[in-house]
Design a protein around this motif. Sequence first.
Motif: not given
Length: 432
Positions: A22-42
């Motif tokens: 599992l990639a942490l950064t970059g396209e499809g990475g865990f951290l971008p997906e986490l940031v996406k989920a947090v921002l969209e929820r906000g």
Amino acid sequence: MAELVDAGLLDRVMDRVDQDGLALTGEGGFLPELVKAVLERGLQAELADHLGYEKGDPAGRGSPNSRNGASPKTLATEVGQVPLAVPRDRAGTFEPRLVPKGSRRAGGLDEMIISLYAGGMTVRDIQHHLARTLGTELSHETIANVTDAVLEEVKAWQSRPLEEIYPIVYLDALVVKVRDGHQVRNRSAHLAVGVDLDGVKHVLGIWVQAAEGAKFWAGVCAELRNRGIRDVLIVCCDGLSGLPEAIEATWPHTTVQTCTVHLIRAAMRFVAYGDRKKVAAALKSIYTAPTAETAQTELRAFAESEWGRKYPAAVATWENAWERFIPFLAFPPEVRKIIYTTNSIESLNYQLRKIIKNRGHFPSDDAVIKLLWLAIRDIEDKRARQRDQERGLPSSKRKAPGKLVEGGIVPGWKQALGALAVHYPDRLNTYL
């Protein structure tokens, strides 16, 4: 974060990193997906607050405004490109604060770009670095605009008001390459460091010399006077052409002192490497003489010695700079050790040279000033963070460096100020 750790969620993520790649950064990475989920929820929470009701809440029936789907948007962040679905309202009055309209980058990414630029990376280097490490694709123009955004701050700093008197001002220069039309030319970027009445050092300004000496320094002195400086007791520099005349026209009673260390280095250019230590030892009696008369005697003795006869060009270097060297000898040791060298500014220039050495050339004079200003700020910020990390430790265990120049205090300043007050009673005592 403590709850995530206690629940074992982060351990599960790291297991996926180790076992499944599992990639942490970059396209499809865990951290971008986490940031996406947090921002969209906000963003959804912001819209609910704007509308006054949650999604699916019966209280919203009959409301004059309602949800109206979402618009796609890609946000460049420190962890990579993050695709977002930004919610809309039918009335078009929703103004998100978390990801404002028109923004394409997270604020932290701008700070990262500026920090990389201040560290000496070119715009192209930053572009490749972000793409390689974060998977964030930014255009050359975007990165240039981010760094140019600090120009207003640089101009405000360069024109800020100054104190009425600076007992000592140091001047030194860096050689930089600047594009001039179709040619790249060497120019001198001059830095001025002033010591105020409390012994605190301040970078007064940065100027790139494009005109001839006398004209250039006349403009610099006029600018400093317009910013509030009414008097300078001593200017310590490296025999800069046109500076003494400009200073005498602006502050008639200011002493221009040639840096002794620069004078020794200039003389050593004519001395064979194997003889330098012996010649330096022979020259020491000149600049440590108690009076100008004694120093003159020591210079004649050196000229008539074996070394003086072998290296007449070294003798000529001292003779040509003599009138700008001897003012230093009129002061007691407390002042001499502060003005005999521009080391306090040379240490800064040494750090700046390391930053600019990998750059081919600068597109303009403003680009030089922008980078040097950012680099000075970046150096002082890094040192401040190091000191903060060691706060509370015994002094024997602290290894963080002190302030390089800006805000640093001149050692032994109280004694030096007392000697200056005796030497310049009419000019200094009114400010004390």
